[in-house]
Design a protein around this motif. Structure first.
Motif, mmCIF file in Angstrom:
data_model
loop_
_atom_site.group_PDB
_atom_site.id
_atom_site.type_symbol
_atom_site.label_atom_id
_atom_site.label_comp_id
_atom_site.label_asym_id
_atom_site.label_seq_id
_atom_site.Cartn_x
_atom_site.Cartn_y
_atom_site.Cartn_z
ATOM 1 N N LYS A 1 0.838 -1.203 0.000
ATOM 2 C CA LYS A 1 0.000 0.000 0.000
ATOM 3 C C LYS A 1 0.872 1.252 0.000
ATOM 4 C CE LYS A 1 -1.819 1.426 3.861
ATOM 5 N NZ LYS A 1 -1.391 2.847 3.967
ATOM 6 N N PRO A 2 0.694 2.133 -0.964
ATOM 7 C CA PRO A 2 1.378 3.431 -0.871
ATOM 8 C C PRO A 2 0.852 4.206 0.332
ATOM 9 C CG PRO A 2 0.530 3.038 -3.096
ATOM 10 C CD PRO A 2 -0.088 1.999 -2.198
ATOM 11 N N GLY A 3 1.733 4.899 1.031
ATOM 12 C CA GLY A 3 1.307 5.644 2.208
ATOM 13 C C GLY A 3 1.853 7.048 2.209
ATOM 14 N N GLU A 4 1.430 7.825 3.212
ATOM 15 C CA GLU A 4 1.886 9.208 3.314
ATOM 16 C C GLU A 4 3.360 9.273 3.705
ATOM 17 O OE1 GLU A 4 -0.618 11.315 5.975
ATOM 18 O OE2 GLU A 4 -2.455 10.995 4.823
ATOM 19 N N ALA A 5 3.780 8.374 4.592
ATOM 20 C CA ALA A 5 5.148 8.420 5.099
ATOM 21 C C ALA A 5 6.102 7.589 4.249
ATOM 22 C CB ALA A 5 5.184 7.942 6.546
ATOM 23 N N THR A 6 5.613 6.465 3.744
ATOM 24 C CA THR A 6 6.472 5.584 2.961
ATOM 25 C C THR A 6 5.613 4.811 1.974
ATOM 26 O OG1 THR A 6 8.220 3.920 3.090
ATOM 27 C CG2 THR A 6 6.325 3.659 4.573
ATOM 28 N N ASP A 7 6.247 4.002 1.142
ATOM 29 C CA ASP A 7 5.546 3.259 0.097
ATOM 30 C C ASP A 7 5.785 1.773 0.312
ATOM 31 O OD1 ASP A 7 4.597 2.079 -2.208
ATOM 32 O OD2 ASP A 7 5.439 3.560 -3.563
ATOM 33 N N SER B 1 -3.546 11.814 18.511
ATOM 34 C CA SER B 1 -2.506 12.639 17.907
ATOM 35 C C SER B 1 -1.758 13.496 18.921
ATOM 36 C CB SER B 1 -3.111 13.545 16.830
ATOM 37 O OG SER B 1 -4.111 14.384 17.387
#
Length: 474
Positions: A49-55, A459
């Motif tokens: 899964k591509p993600g915001e922090a890493t791929d 958060s």
């Protein structure tokens, strides 16, 4: 996951199969499915899964070396000759994950006695999920989300854990915008749909409480014809969903504190050891000692009892099993510390409703001669409502006569200012930029008899502050 061939998986996700050395289209895979390469083992399926922090594509090689039997990818990834892995190329890995979950659940459902419960609401989903899973696990093999696996990735991953022997699947559906619950619940079309409440959690993504109500109604719209909607009779916005359920051909069962509820609680008494009440279902009356802290969790218990009842669980069995539950989940009204200084770590999630309920619980369980201390951080995802809702919580903390209000983090500063403006100006309310600063203050400030609530959205990171305090005062 159930046994499927590589070609069957490719068909399910609408992808193109690229075979590694030694594999064929009829090679059978039955391992676990995950998007985290670190938990992949022999025979498992890795979804890149591509993600915001890493791929995730960066870790296909690591998954292959760990023994993955298959990788679902958005483009082919070269792996070492020593650790080849078959790959299915899809347009969208997250959509493929959902498509695979839909197929697996449908197969198990058509072949056996699988019953599915979906749970949503602005607050209480994870607690209710855990309470219901505890009731059902003594009836048969039960699959429920780990933690708060309730989003577009977590919900399908939970669904993919079902096997041919699974009797119950409990799915938790969260959302930060319209249409998300419809997509997730549509993967399984629950037999029982539970709606807990409609509040301001994630209101920033929805645009207001009316839009939130519409989004939660998506679960009711997804219930199978002939299924059951378990609705909160005390929440008018949830009660309004009854007409939607009936239009779907679903029955309606009501839970709540009021006399109109079919499953209700009477004689509620809140103590530091939990909440005692009497559960009423028709002519049946059963005392319940719920050890999960907080009066608000009575409603979650009622919802779990109501849902379990629709699956054939008797009231005495449901109550007996609920009484074995000590905490709903880590970082959710979790008692830490000691009798000398009791820490209640409830800093995994926070909304205006859950923040308010936690403060009331702190006030209810603190005995004369003990101090109430509230360590509060920001409530996230409130959008335009953030300012006024932080103001309201600051006012409530003062009005509940909380002796020490410790506010942490710049995003929560308005809560601190509201408390000071309400009359907490003689040192009762203090503000710190960081959790480390708050920790050092509390080490010197807390004393025997203090009852300390640590509450914020995930958060804000105060759950770790709660853990540190719990260890220091254990």
């Amino acid at each position: 996951m159930i046994r499927m061939t590589l070609s069957e998986i490719a068909d399910a996700v609408g992808g193109t199969l690229h075979l590694a050395r030694g594999d064929g289209p009829e090679t059978v895979v039955s391992g676990a499915v995950d998007t985290d390469s670190r938990v992949i083992g022999t025979g498992d399926i890795f979804v890149a899964k591509p993600g915001e922090a890493t791929d995730g594509h960066r870790f296909v090689g690591a998954a292959a070396e760990a023994g993955a039997a298959l990788a679902v990818v958005e483009h082919l990834v070269e792996t070492s000759e020593d650790a080849p892995v078959s790959q299915i190329v899809v347009a969208d890995a997250v959509e493929a994950l959902a498509d695979l979950a839909r197929t697996v659940v449908a197969r198990v459902r058509s072949a056996g006695a699988l019953r599915i419960v979906g749970i949503t609401g602005s607050n209480g989903k994870t607690t209710t999920k855990n309470l219901l899973a505890r009731i059902l696990q003594d009836e048969g093999e039960t699959i429920a989300p780990r933690g708060s696996y309730n989003n577009e990735v977590g919900a399908p991953l939970t669904m993919l854990r079902v096997e041919e022997t699974t009797r119950y699947l409990v799915s938790e559906f969260g959302a930060s915008g319209p249409g998300e619950i419809a997509r997730l619940a549509g993967l399984v079309t629950p037999d029982v749909g539970v709606v807990l409440m409609v509040g301001l959690a994630h209101a920033g993504g929805f645009g207001g409480v009316e839009a939130t109500q519409k989004a939660k109604t998506e679960l009711v719209e997804a219930i199978r014809p002939g299924g059951v909607a378990v609705l909160n009779a005390d929440d008018p916005r949830v009660a309004a969903m009854a007409s939607v359920a009936e239009a779907r051909g679903a029955a309606v069962r009501w839970f709540g504190r009021g006399p109109s509820a079919e499953i209700r609680a009477e004689d509620v008494e809140v103590t530091a050891s939990g909440t005692r009440c009497v559960i009423v279902r028709g002519a049946e009356r059963m005392p319940l000692h719920l050890r999960v802290l907080g009066e608000h969790h009575v409603m979650n218990a009622l919802a779990a009892i109501a849902a379990a009842g629709e699956l054939g669980v008797s009231l005495p069995d449901a109550v007996a099993r609920l009484e074995t539950v000590e905490i709903a989940e880590r970082w959710r009204m979790q008692p830490l510390g000691s009798e000398r200084v009791r820490i209640i770590n409830d800093a995994y999630n926070a909304s205006p409703d859950s923040m308010s309920a936690a403060l009331r619980t702190l006030a209810q369980i603190t005995e004369p001669g003990q101090r109430k201390v509230a360590v509060l951080g920001a409530m996230s995802e409130l959008g335009e409502f953030a300012g006024e809702e932080h103001d309201r919580i600051g006012l409530q903390a003062v009005r509940l006569r909380i002796e020490r209000i410790v506010v942490v983090g710049r995003d929560a500063r308005r809560l601190y200012l509201a408390a000071v403006g309400e009359g907490s100006w003689d040192g009762e309310a203090v503000f710190f930029e960081t959790a480390d600063e708050a920790y050092e203050y509390l080490l010197g400030e807390l004393r025997d008899g203090d009852r300390v609530l640590v509450k914020s959205s995930n958060s804000a990171g105060l759950r770790h502050l709660g853990d540190r305090l719990g260890e220091s005062f254990s």
